[in-house]
Design a protein around this motif. Structure first.
Motif, mmCIF file in Angstrom:
data_model
loop_
_atom_site.group_PDB
_atom_site.id
_atom_site.type_symbol
_atom_site.label_atom_id
_atom_site.label_comp_id
_atom_site.label_asym_id
_atom_site.label_seq_id
_atom_site.Cartn_x
_atom_site.Cartn_y
_atom_site.Cartn_z
ATOM 1 N N ASP A 109 0.879 -1.187 0.000
ATOM 2 C CA ASP A 109 0.000 0.000 0.000
ATOM 3 C C ASP A 109 0.906 1.223 0.000
ATOM 4 O OD1 ASP A 109 -1.905 1.950 0.324
ATOM 5 O OD2 ASP A 109 -2.580 1.297 2.303
ATOM 6 N N VAL A 110 1.464 1.534 -1.157
ATOM 7 C CA VAL A 110 2.516 2.541 -1.266
ATOM 8 C C VAL A 110 1.902 3.901 -1.555
ATOM 9 C CG1 VAL A 110 4.657 3.172 -2.430
ATOM 10 C CG2 VAL A 110 4.089 0.760 -2.096
ATOM 11 N N ARG A 111 2.206 4.882 -0.724
ATOM 12 C CA ARG A 111 1.636 6.227 -0.843
ATOM 13 C C ARG A 111 2.705 7.194 -1.348
ATOM 14 N NH1 ARG A 111 -3.168 6.074 2.275
ATOM 15 N NH2 ARG A 111 -3.748 3.871 2.406
ATOM 16 N N LEU A 112 2.414 7.831 -2.491
ATOM 17 C CA LEU A 112 3.318 8.823 -3.067
ATOM 18 C C LEU A 112 2.703 10.203 -2.909
ATOM 19 C CD1 LEU A 112 3.758 6.090 -4.732
ATOM 20 C CD2 LEU A 112 4.660 7.541 -6.522
ATOM 21 N N THR A 113 3.539 11.206 -2.779
ATOM 22 C CA THR A 113 3.049 12.582 -2.781
ATOM 23 C C THR A 113 3.932 13.444 -3.670
ATOM 24 O OG1 THR A 113 4.381 13.451 -0.928
ATOM 25 C CG2 THR A 113 2.322 12.317 -0.371
ATOM 26 N N THR A 114 3.367 14.538 -4.116
ATOM 27 C CA THR A 114 4.119 15.567 -4.822
ATOM 28 C C THR A 114 3.531 16.910 -4.426
ATOM 29 O OG1 THR A 114 5.041 16.195 -6.982
ATOM 30 C CG2 THR A 114 2.697 15.660 -6.916
ATOM 31 N N ASP A 131 4.405 25.975 -13.402
ATOM 32 C CA ASP A 131 5.516 25.107 -13.815
ATOM 33 C C ASP A 131 5.092 23.657 -13.639
ATOM 34 O OD1 ASP A 131 7.924 23.846 -14.339
ATOM 35 O OD2 ASP A 131 8.773 24.303 -12.371
ATOM 36 N N PHE A 132 4.907 22.948 -14.754
ATOM 37 C CA PHE A 132 4.504 21.543 -14.659
ATOM 38 C C PHE A 132 5.694 20.608 -14.457
ATOM 39 C CE2 PHE A 132 5.393 22.060 -19.196
ATOM 40 C CZ PHE A 132 6.084 20.908 -19.512
ATOM 41 N N THR A 133 6.906 21.089 -14.725
ATOM 42 C CA THR A 133 8.061 20.189 -14.731
ATOM 43 C C THR A 133 8.410 19.699 -13.331
ATOM 44 O OG1 THR A 133 9.653 22.016 -14.572
ATOM 45 C CG2 THR A 133 8.990 21.323 -16.774
ATOM 46 N N SER A 134 8.308 20.568 -12.328
ATOM 47 C CA SER A 134 8.719 20.194 -10.984
ATOM 48 C C SER A 134 7.848 19.083 -10.422
ATOM 49 C CB SER A 134 8.681 21.414 -10.063
ATOM 50 O OG SER A 134 9.018 21.054 -8.734
ATOM 51 N N ALA A 135 6.537 19.254 -10.498
ATOM 52 C CA ALA A 135 5.635 18.240 -9.955
ATOM 53 C C ALA A 135 5.747 16.939 -10.734
ATOM 54 C CB ALA A 135 4.200 18.749 -9.982
ATOM 55 N N LEU A 136 5.856 17.030 -12.059
ATOM 56 C CA LEU A 136 5.912 15.827 -12.873
ATOM 57 C C LEU A 136 7.162 15.015 -12.571
ATOM 58 C CD1 LEU A 136 4.538 14.189 -15.062
ATOM 59 C CD2 LEU A 136 5.775 15.532 -16.769
ATOM 60 N N LEU A 187 7.631 11.209 -10.923
ATOM 61 C CA LEU A 187 8.455 10.158 -11.508
ATOM 62 C C LEU A 187 9.519 9.673 -10.524
ATOM 63 C CD1 LEU A 187 8.795 11.703 -15.071
ATOM 64 C CD2 LEU A 187 7.429 9.708 -14.436
ATOM 65 N N HIS A 188 10.097 10.611 -9.793
ATOM 66 C CA HIS A 188 11.100 10.265 -8.780
ATOM 67 C C HIS A 188 10.504 9.329 -7.721
ATOM 68 C CE1 HIS A 188 14.688 11.215 -6.225
ATOM 69 N NE2 HIS A 188 13.825 10.957 -5.250
ATOM 70 N N GLU A 189 9.359 9.734 -7.163
ATOM 71 C CA GLU A 189 8.752 8.928 -6.114
ATOM 72 C C GLU A 189 8.232 7.603 -6.661
ATOM 73 O OE1 GLU A 189 9.397 9.782 -3.237
ATOM 74 O OE2 GLU A 189 9.943 11.880 -3.583
ATOM 75 N N THR A 190 7.861 7.569 -7.932
ATOM 76 C CA THR A 190 7.439 6.303 -8.539
ATOM 77 C C THR A 190 8.591 5.306 -8.577
ATOM 78 O OG1 THR A 190 5.776 7.431 -9.877
ATOM 79 C CG2 THR A 190 6.421 5.233 -10.587
ATOM 80 N N VAL A 216 14.665 6.115 -12.553
ATOM 81 C CA VAL A 216 13.423 6.466 -13.241
ATOM 82 C C VAL A 216 13.426 7.942 -13.623
ATOM 83 C CG1 VAL A 216 10.925 6.680 -12.992
ATOM 84 C CG2 VAL A 216 12.081 4.616 -12.200
ATOM 85 N N GLU A 217 13.656 8.819 -12.639
ATOM 86 C CA GLU A 217 13.560 10.249 -12.922
ATOM 87 C C GLU A 217 14.702 10.759 -13.791
ATOM 88 O OE1 GLU A 217 14.083 14.639 -10.961
ATOM 89 O OE2 GLU A 217 14.350 12.877 -9.694
ATOM 90 N N MET A 218 15.929 10.542 -13.350
ATOM 91 C CA MET A 218 17.085 11.172 -13.996
ATOM 92 C C MET A 218 17.611 10.373 -15.191
ATOM 93 S SD MET A 218 17.884 14.080 -12.695
ATOM 94 C CE MET A 218 17.639 15.091 -11.234
#
Length: 508
Positions: free
Chosen positions: A252-257, A263-268, A272-275, A309-311
Motif C-alpha cells: 500500500d505505497v503512498r506517493l506525494t508531490t 511550472d509543470f516540470t517540478s511536480a511531474l 516520476l522520482h517517487e514512482t 526512473v527520474e534522472m
C-alpha cells in the motif's frame, strides 16, 4: 515441531514489528497529507505508542538469546541451500536491527518520537514564516536526543557518532568512504558546472512553455506516466504534501508531490522520482516481505531506483520522444517550446539554485555535500545549532557560488532534521552514483532498453531492476548487490562519465 524453533519464533516477532511499522507508515502519511492540524497532539500520542510497542518487541529480554539460538540452528541445518542462504541473511539483518533497537532505552525512544512530532509541526510553521528562531528550541531537542541515540549505538556498533546514525539508513555505510567519494565529486563539480553553464550559454536559449498548467491536468499526466512505468494503483495512490515523499505500508505505497500552476516540470519529475521508490517497494521479494531480509537494502539503493526512473530514464532524449506528444496534448502546447529537443534541454537545464528538491542533476550533489558536512558537524559537536543559518549560507557560497536570501530558502527548506533523519542526506548522492552504474549496466545487458523508453515501454528496464535489485531485498550488502549487477561496488567514475555525456554532449 519445527526443526528451527528459535528462528521460527523470531520470524513471528519480526512479522509483528513489520505490521506495526506499516501502521506507523499510514498514520505518518496521513499526518503529512490529510490530517487536520488540530489532531496533531493526538497523532503524536498514537505514533509514540506504536513506536514504543515496536521497540519493546525488539528489545524483549530473550531476544538476544533467541538470535544466538537461531544462529546455532542455522549452523546445524541442512536442506535447500537457497532457502538457508536467505534465512542466514535474515538472521544477520535481525541481529543488526536488534543492536540498533537494544542500544536505545524505551524512554529515549518515546522522548524522541514526541520531540520529532512537535518539531515537524513547528517546522511547517517556521518554514512558511521564514522564522528559524521559532524552530530552534524544537530542533535543538531533536538534535540532543539524536546525539544520545548515537552515543548508545556507537558503543555497540564500534563506530563514531555519525556512523552510528548513518548505519540506520545505509547498513554498514561509513563516513570514511563517503568522505572519499564526496571529496572526488567536490573536486570535479565546480569546474564541471561552470563548463556546463558555458556550454549552455553558447546554445540558443531554452524556451520555457507558458502556463498556467492546471493542477488537475498535471495530476492526470503524472498518473498516466506512473501507469506507463508500471505502478499498480490497486496497491498505492498519489496525493499532495508540502514535501514530496514515498511512504505508506507493505503493498500500500503512498506517493506525494506538490504542484505549481506556473511550472509543470517540478511536480511531474517529483512524481516520476517517487514512482521509482514505489517500484522498488512493490518489487521486493514476496516470500520475505514481513522479514528484515525482504526490506530494501538501505537508502542509497532506494535512491538509486528513484533516480534511475527520474534522472537516467525520464530525462533522456529517448523518453522525451514518447513524452513530448503527450505533454503537448495534455497542456495544449504548440510551437517551438514543445519540441522534443527543447523539452529535453528544459529538463536538463543547469542552474545554480537554492532549493535542493528543485535542483538539477549537475548541481544536486553540491546540495547534498553541504548537508552532509553540516549534519556531521552538528552530531559530532563541531558546531552549535544556533550557527546553522550562517554556516549554511557560507557553505552555499563556497559550493555553488550563491547565498540564500532567507532561511526559508536556506536551512529551513528540508524536513529531514526536524523529523529526526540525521545521517540520511549522503545517501541521495550515493544513490545517484549507484543509479548511473545500474543504468549503464542495464543498457549493456538489455541493448533495446532505451528503444523501449522511446515507446513508453518501461518493461525491459523495470524487469532488469526487478531481477538485479528489487527481488534481492537485503540478502546482500549495497556493494554486493552493485557488484553482482555492475561488476563493481559504489564508484563515482560511471556517474561522472554520465554527467559529461549528458550535459557536455561528450563521448568518452
Amino acid at each position: 515441531m519445527t526443526a528451527h524453533p528459535a528462528y521460527t519464533a523470531l520470524e513471528r516477532r519480526f512479522a509483528r514489528v513489520s505490521a506495526l511499522g506499516d501502521a506507523i507508515g499510514i498514520l505518518d502519511w496521513d499526518s503529512q497529507t490529510t490530517m487536520p492540524a488540530g489532531a496533531a497532539a493526538g497523532r503524536a500520542e498514537q505514533l509514540a505508542t506504536l513506536r514504543v510497542l515496536s521497540h519493546e518487541t525488539m528489545t524483549a529480554p530473550d531476544m538476544g538469546e533467541l538470535i544466538d539460538q537461531a544462529e546455532r540452528e542455522m549452523q546445524a541445518a541442512d536442506g535447500d541451500a537457497e532457502i538457508r542462504h536467505w534465512q542466514q541473511a535474515n538472521l544477520r539483518e535481525m541481529r543488526r536491527q536488534w543492536i540498533h533497537a537494544n542500544a536505545v532505552p524505551s524512554d529515549l525512544v518515546e522522548a524522541s518520537s514526541r520531540a520529532i512530532s512537535a518539531s515537524e509541526m513547528a517546522w511547517r510553521t517556521a518554514r512558511a514564516e521564514n522564522d528559524f528562531p521559532a524552530l530552534l528550541p524544537y530542533l535543538r531537542e531533536v538534535l540532543t536526543l539524536q546525539r544520545r541515540i548515537a552515543e548508545a549505538k556507537a558503543d555497540l556498533l564500534g563506530t563514531g557518532l555519525y556512523d552510528a546514525l548513518l548505519d540506520q539508513y545505509e547498513p554498514e555505510g561509513r563516513s570514511a568512504k563517503i568522505d572519499l567519494l564526496f571529496a572526488d565529486l567536490a573536486e570535479f563539480l565546480p569546474g564541471f558546472i561552470q563548463s556546463v553553464l558555458d556550454h549552455q550559454a553558447a546554445q540558443p536559449p531554452v524556451i520555457v512553455p507558458e502556463g498556467p498548467f492546471p493542477v488537475d491536468t498535471q495530476r492526470r499526466m503524472g498518473e498516466a506516466l506512473m501507469k506507463a512505468i508500471g505502478f499498480d494503483f490497486t496497491r498505492g495512490r498519489l496525493d499532495v504534501s508540502l514535501h514530496p515523499f514515498c511512504g505508506g505500508a507493505t503493498g500500500d505505497v503512498r506517493l506525494t508531490t506538490r504542484y505549481e500552476e506556473g511550472d509543470f516540470t517540478s511536480a511531474l519529475m517529483g512524481v516520476l522520482h517517487e514512482t521509482g521508490h514505489a517500484m522498488y517497494e512493490l518489487g521486493r521479494p514476496a516470500a520475505w516481505l514481513t522479514q528484515p531480509v525482504g526490506a530494501a537494502r538501505g537508502m542509497a539503493l532506494h535512491e538509486s531506483q528513484s533516480l534511475i526512473v527520474e534522472m537516467q530514464a525520464c530525462r533522456s532524449p529517448h523518453f522525451l520522444r514518447y513524452a513530448a506528444p503527450l505533454l503537448r496534448e495534455a497542456f495544449g502546447g504548440t510551437g517551438p517550446a514543445w519540441t522534443e529537443e527543447n523539452l529535453y534541454r528544459l529538463y536538463t537545464r543547469v542552474e545554480r539554485g537554492f532549493i535542493r528538491v528543485d535542483a538539477d542533476e549537475a548541481t544536486y550533489p553540491a546540495h547534498v555535500i553541504l548537508r552532509y558536512r553540516l549534519e556531521k558537524a552538528l552530531i559530532e559537536g563541531a558546531m552549535d545549532l544556533a550557527d546553522l543559518p550562517d554556516a549554511w549560507n557560507e557553505g552555499m557560497r563556497d559550493l555553488l557560488g550563491i547565498v540564500p536570501p532567507d532561511d526559508r530558502r536556506g536551512c529551513l527548506q528540508d524536513i529531514h532534521w526536524p523529523s529526526g533523519a540525521w545521517g540520511y542526506f549522503p545517501t541521495y548522492t550515493m544513490g545517484a552514483i549507484a543509479a548511473a552504474q545500474l543504468f549503464d549496466s542495464c543498457r549493456t545487458a538489455v541493448p533495446k532498453m532505451e528503444e523501449g523508453l522511446a515507446r513508453g515501454d518501461f518493461g525491459p528496464l523495470i524487469g532488469w531492476l526487478r531481477a538485479n535489485v528489487h527481488s534481492l531485498g537485503s540478502v546482500d550488502t549495497t556493494d554486493g548487490i552493485l557488484a553482482r549487477a555492475t561488476g563493481r561496488g559504489l564508484d563515482a567514475e560511471v556517474y561522472k562519465r554520465h554527467l559529461r555525456r549528458r550535459y557536455l554532449r561528450a563521448e568518452e
